[in-house]
Scaffold this active site. Structure first.
Site, short mmCIF file in Angstrom:
data_model
loop_
_atom_site.label_atom_id
_atom_site.label_comp_id
_atom_site.label_asym_id
_atom_site.label_seq_id
_atom_site.Cartn_x
_atom_site.Cartn_y
_atom_site.Cartn_z
N HIS A 150 -1.81 3.20 -5.58
CA HIS A 150 -2.47 1.99 -5.11
C HIS A 150 -2.70 1.01 -6.25
CE1 HIS A 150 -5.07 -0.44 -2.55
NE2 HIS A 150 -4.77 0.35 -1.54
N ARG A 162 0.85 -1.19 0.00
CA ARG A 162 0.00 0.00 0.00
C ARG A 162 0.89 1.25 0.00
NH1 ARG A 162 -2.36 -3.72 3.47
NH2 ARG A 162 -4.48 -4.37 2.86
N LYS A 213 -2.75 -2.10 7.72
CA LYS A 213 -4.20 -1.90 7.77
C LYS A 213 -4.87 -2.99 8.59
CE LYS A 213 -8.19 -1.35 4.71
NZ LYS A 213 -8.66 -1.29 3.30
N ARG A 252 -0.93 -2.48 -6.87
CA ARG A 252 -1.42 -3.69 -6.21
C ARG A 252 -2.39 -4.45 -7.11
NH1 ARG A 252 -1.04 -4.24 -0.86
NH2 ARG A 252 -3.22 -4.78 -0.47
N HIS A 309 -4.06 -8.90 2.55
CA HIS A 309 -5.50 -8.70 2.61
C HIS A 309 -6.06 -9.27 3.90
CE1 HIS A 309 -6.30 -7.92 -1.94
NE2 HIS A 309 -6.02 -6.83 -1.27
N TYR A 337 0.08 -14.57 13.60
CA TYR A 337 1.19 -15.51 13.62
C TYR A 337 1.59 -16.03 12.24
CZ TYR A 337 0.46 -15.55 18.64
OH TYR A 337 0.34 -15.17 19.95
#
Length: 399
Positions: free
Chosen positions: A331, A241, A268, A334, A357, A367
């Site tokens: 952007h 991003r 995000k 992506r 995402h 994790y």
């Protein structure tokens, strides 16, 4: 003898406090700062004092009215001081339970896990659009109609996305108020479907190989700042991003291990993200390091190396190269990578993980930042080689 208005008005301030008595427990306490109305009375055998305010804001007539009301309370078995204290406590509790008070309390608790930009944006939405209309109302007394009315004012200005954002934030505040015992219902749920739906938009992107080649060659020819040029070269290689790219720090990048580890607080989805660095990305970073490597940020700002580059730098560079915002954005790299990599048959899971995402299982997301890492390393290098092939004009280029 009862006091008179002239006597009260002409009484001199003094370093040593003194009293002027009016009768029936009322007196004027005078010191070197001002004149204060006091009322002495007995309740359940104890002497108590009640403050009535400051002269001349409270006149002699006002003070006598308050004394008479207090005497009636005592005669009926009430304690004026206790009643006044209870009233103050209720007012304090009420002030702490207004929509604005609860919202600011919620925001303070939540913002510790947000990036500063998101924290500032959230409180700004409330301050500009919600607080002026329902901020002073006790949150338990806010109705669905008043909340909707406030949010619809945003909607009527044409800011549909902001209206939905304001409703979403309000819902979080109501849920916090429920948890802290200051509200009974989340009104945003009642109002679900009451706003104009947000029209889904996609970031402008280029996905046609020939046009991607033209874009890459244009990026190579950028004649502005070398720091900006480096960001432009890395943007298609890493497809993170724009905010993640511009906030990159040298301490996060391990050139020997060929990886960039982004802290959860910057992401995000609030989970650590690992970006494998292809040979081409390493070359760009090694070339840039002598220039910015002594500072914190990989891409520092123009005015100060203590701050990252402006959020509009990459987009502004694209405009300078002749790409309108309807054609390509920062952007959009992506979308470009996602589209082509899917078309070339790379595993969806590896692509989605590399794009960072949403992970449905938040515990898993915390994790599994290294999930599919071998395949992602392979994919990232193949992607960079594919882009090099496009620039070289090889028509049979595959990733």
């Amino acid at each position: 003898m009862p006091l008179s208005d002239p006597a009260v008005r002409n009484a001199k301030l003094a370093v040593k406090p003194y009293k002027l008595t009016d009768g029936e427990g009322l007196y004027l306490l005078i010191n070197n700062v001002g004149k204060y109305w006091r009322y002495d009375y007995r309740f359940q055998g104890k002497r108590k004092t009640l403050a009535f305010g400051v002269y001349p804001v409270i006149t002699l007539a006002d003070a006598r009215d308050r004394r008479n009301q207090a005497r009636k309370l005592v005669a009926n078995g009430g304690d004026p001081a206790a009643i006044k204290q209870a009233k103050k406590l209720k007012e304090k509790q009420l002030a702490a339970s207004t929509f604005e008070a609860v919202a600011r309390e919620w925001h303070e608790k939540q913002s510790v896990k947000w990036v500063p930009k998101n924290s500032a944006r959230t409180i700004s939405v409330l301050e500009r659009n919600i607080f002026p209309y329902i901020g002073s109302t006790p949150i338990s007394q806010v109705t669905a109609a008043t909340l909707l009315s406030a949010v619809q004012k945003i909607e009527k200005r044409g800011n549909i996305e902001t209206a939905h954002r304001a409703m979403q934030i309000s819902g979080q505040i109501f849920r916090y108020a429920i948890a802290t015992g200051r509200a009974q219902a989340d009104l945003s749920l009642v109002l679900k479907g009451a706003l104009t739906p947000v029209r889904e938009t996609h970031h402008a992107s280029i996905t046609d190989p020939k046009k991607i080649r033209d874009l890459l060659l244009a990026l190579e020819g950028y004649s502005g700042s070398f720091i900006t040029l480096s960001a432009l070269k890395l943007a298609p290689l890493l497809f993170v991003r724009p905010g993640e790219l511009r906030h990159a720090e040298w301490s996060e990048i391990d050139l020997n291990a060929a990886e960039w580890r982004i802290a959860a607080g910057k992401m995000k989805m609030k989970a650590v993200h690992l970006v494998p660095l292809c040979k081409q990305a390493l070359a760009v970073l090694r070339e840039l390091k002598p220039l910015t490597g002594e500072g914190r940020y990989v891409f520092p700002g123009v005015r100060s190396y203590a701050r990252p580059m402006s959020e509009n730098t990459v987009n502004a560079a694209l405009r300078r190269l002749g790409y309108e915002k309807t054609e390509m954005t920062g952007h959009g790299f992506r979308s470009m990578a996602s589209t082509i990599l899917h078309e070339q048959g790379w595993p969806h899971e590896a692509i989605e993980r590399q794009l960072a995402h949403a992970e449905r299982n938040k515990v898993s997301a915390a994790y599994n930042y290294a999930e599919h890492l071998p395949k992602r390393r392979e994919m990232m290098q193949a992607w960079a080689d594919y882009l090099d092939g496009l620039k070289a004009g090889r028509s049979n280029t595959v990733a």
